[in-house]
Design a protein around this motif. Structure first.
Motif, PDB file in Angstrom:
ATOM      1  N   ALA A 122      -5.100  -3.630  -0.870  1.00 16.08           N
ATOM      2  CA  ALA A 122      -4.432  -2.575  -0.092  1.00 16.08           C
ATOM      3  C   ALA A 122      -5.143  -2.448   1.253  1.00 16.08           C
ATOM      4  CB  ALA A 122      -4.457  -1.252  -0.851  1.00 16.08           C
ATOM      5  N   LEU A 134      -6.713   7.902  -0.920  1.00 14.43           N
ATOM      6  CA  LEU A 134      -6.483   7.192   0.344  1.00 14.43           C
ATOM      7  C   LEU A 134      -7.796   6.681   0.924  1.00 14.43           C
ATOM      8  CD1 LEU A 134      -4.011   6.628   2.090  1.00 14.43           C
ATOM      9  CD2 LEU A 134      -4.444   8.754   3.316  1.00 14.43           C
ATOM     10  N   ALA A 163      -9.122   3.657  -1.157  1.00 10.21           N
ATOM     11  CA  ALA A 163      -8.376   2.423  -0.884  1.00 10.21           C
ATOM     12  C   ALA A 163      -8.701   1.877   0.503  1.00 10.21           C
ATOM     13  CB  ALA A 163      -6.876   2.686  -1.003  1.00 10.21           C
ATOM     14  N   ALA A 164      -8.785   2.776   1.486  1.00 12.80           N
ATOM     15  CA  ALA A 164      -9.064   2.340   2.859  1.00 12.80           C
ATOM     16  C   ALA A 164     -10.465   1.746   2.970  1.00 12.80           C
ATOM     17  CB  ALA A 164      -8.905   3.521   3.814  1.00 12.80           C
ATOM     18  N   LEU A 190      -4.222   2.521   9.119  1.00 13.50           N
ATOM     19  CA  LEU A 190      -3.992   3.928   8.795  1.00 13.50           C
ATOM     20  C   LEU A 190      -3.743   4.721  10.076  1.00 13.50           C
ATOM     21  CD1 LEU A 190      -3.971   6.177   6.647  1.00 13.50           C
ATOM     22  CD2 LEU A 190      -6.441   6.383   6.939  1.00 13.50           C
ATOM     23  N   HIS A 230       0.371  -2.677   2.178  1.00  9.17           N
ATOM     24  CA  HIS A 230      -0.578  -3.785   2.339  1.00  9.17           C
ATOM     25  C   HIS A 230      -0.107  -4.727   3.447  1.00  9.17           C
ATOM     26  CE1 HIS A 230      -3.499  -6.816   1.494  1.00  9.17           C
ATOM     27  NE2 HIS A 230      -2.655  -7.659   0.916  1.00  9.17           N
ATOM     28  N   LEU A 232       0.229   2.257   7.237  1.00  7.72           N
ATOM     29  CA  LEU A 232       0.425   3.429   6.381  1.00  7.72           C
ATOM     30  C   LEU A 232       0.373   4.648   7.292  1.00  7.72           C
ATOM     31  CD1 LEU A 232       0.817   4.579   3.527  1.00  7.72           C
ATOM     32  CD2 LEU A 232      -1.655   4.785   3.357  1.00  7.72           C
ATOM     33  N   LEU A 252       0.707   2.419  -1.589  1.00 11.57           N
ATOM     34  CA  LEU A 252      -0.448   1.630  -1.129  1.00 11.57           C
ATOM     35  C   LEU A 252      -0.152   0.131  -1.203  1.00 11.57           C
ATOM     36  CD1 LEU A 252      -3.506   3.537  -2.663  1.00 11.57           C
ATOM     37  CD2 LEU A 252      -2.797   3.475  -0.264  1.00 11.57           C
ATOM     38  N   LEU A 291       1.866   7.408  -4.698  1.00 10.70           N
ATOM     39  CA  LEU A 291       0.897   6.760  -3.814  1.00 10.70           C
ATOM     40  C   LEU A 291       0.313   5.489  -4.434  1.00 10.70           C
ATOM     41  CD1 LEU A 291      -0.786   6.778  -1.191  1.00 10.70           C
ATOM     42  CD2 LEU A 291      -2.464   8.211  -2.376  1.00 10.70           C
ATOM     43  N   VAL A 292      -0.195   5.576  -5.657  1.00 13.10           N
ATOM     44  CA  VAL A 292      -0.922   4.439  -6.239  1.00 13.10           C
ATOM     45  C   VAL A 292      -0.090   3.592  -7.194  1.00 13.10           C
ATOM     46  CG1 VAL A 292      -3.149   5.597  -6.020  1.00 13.10           C
ATOM     47  CG2 VAL A 292      -1.878   5.797  -8.156  1.00 13.10           C
ATOM     48  N   SER A 301      -6.755  -1.061  -4.260  1.00 10.23           N
ATOM     49  CA  SER A 301      -6.409   0.131  -5.033  1.00 10.23           C
ATOM     50  C   SER A 301      -6.620  -0.162  -6.512  1.00 10.23           C
ATOM     51  CB  SER A 301      -4.946   0.515  -4.780  1.00 10.23           C
ATOM     52  OG  SER A 301      -4.568   1.603  -5.607  1.00 10.23           O
TER      53      SER A 301
END
Length: 203
Positions: free
Chosen positions: A173, A151, A154-155, A177, A131, A135, A127, A105-106, A160
């Protein structure tokens, strides 16, 4: 190469299509959560949305999809000169599998370069790939809690932050979503439910 099902061919799901289009036009709406049983075209509609999105201008060679008109000053692949000539590519839809690891993920340390060149290089995760795109999390209610936390962070921040194995990286990021879920398989954590601007019930 398989052709995605056309968005306009999804019939009988007007609320779902409207919610996805509203977020595509204005990502500040905050994303879409789609609730419904299996076989209600949830994933089909989300995947079909990508072909409607405009192409994205990116800095050539940047793994973090920086906008050439306003590049991220802290981009790990930077610094990039503002106002440069960009390359265009189709908008991306990145899918986060339910069983994904935190590294997936990261991002994580690039072991290959570390061993071959002796340098600490960062290998971007999902992530970074999402961008300026979508996602998509299928069965978002089954996602592990620690991934949900990453998540959400970041959102909320549009960036991130990764600190591990001696590597400290921050990258932009910002993404649309979209989550789908079958309520029969369990409910969603309230913190993640609050993150979605719209919720749509499909049947």
């Amino acid at each position: 190469m398989t052709t995605p099902f056309p968005f306009t061919a999804v019939v009988g799901q007007d609320d779902l299509r409207l919610a996805l289009l509203l977020n595509a036009v204005s990502p500040s709406v905050g994303g879409v959560l789609v609730r419904g049983e299996k076989g209600t075209a949830k994933s089909t509609a989300v995947r079909a949305l990508t072909s409607l999105l405009p192409e994205v201008a990116v800095v050539p060679g940047c793994r973090f999809s920086c906008d050439p008109a306003a590049p991220d000053p802290g981009c790990p692949d930077g610094p990039h000169e503002g106002g440069g000539v960009g390359a265009s590519r189709p908008a991306r839809m990145v899918e986060l599998p339910v069983g994904a690891s935190e590294d997936r993920l990261v991002g994580a340390l690039d072991i290959e370069r570390a061993l071959a060149e002796g340098v600490k290089a960062f290998e971007p995760g999902l992530l970074a790939a999402a961008h300026r795109g979508i996602l998509y999390v299928d069965e978002v209610n089954l996602l592990h809690d620690h991934l949900v936390d990453l998540l959400l962070d970041a959102a909320a921040m549009g960036a991130s932050y990764v600190e591990r194995e001696g590597v400290s990286v921050r990258h932009a990021a910002q993404f649309l979503l979209v989550g789908t879920m079958n309520p029969e398989e369990g409910e969603l954590r309230p913190q993640l439910l609050d993150r979605f601007g719209l919720t749509v019930e499909v049947a």
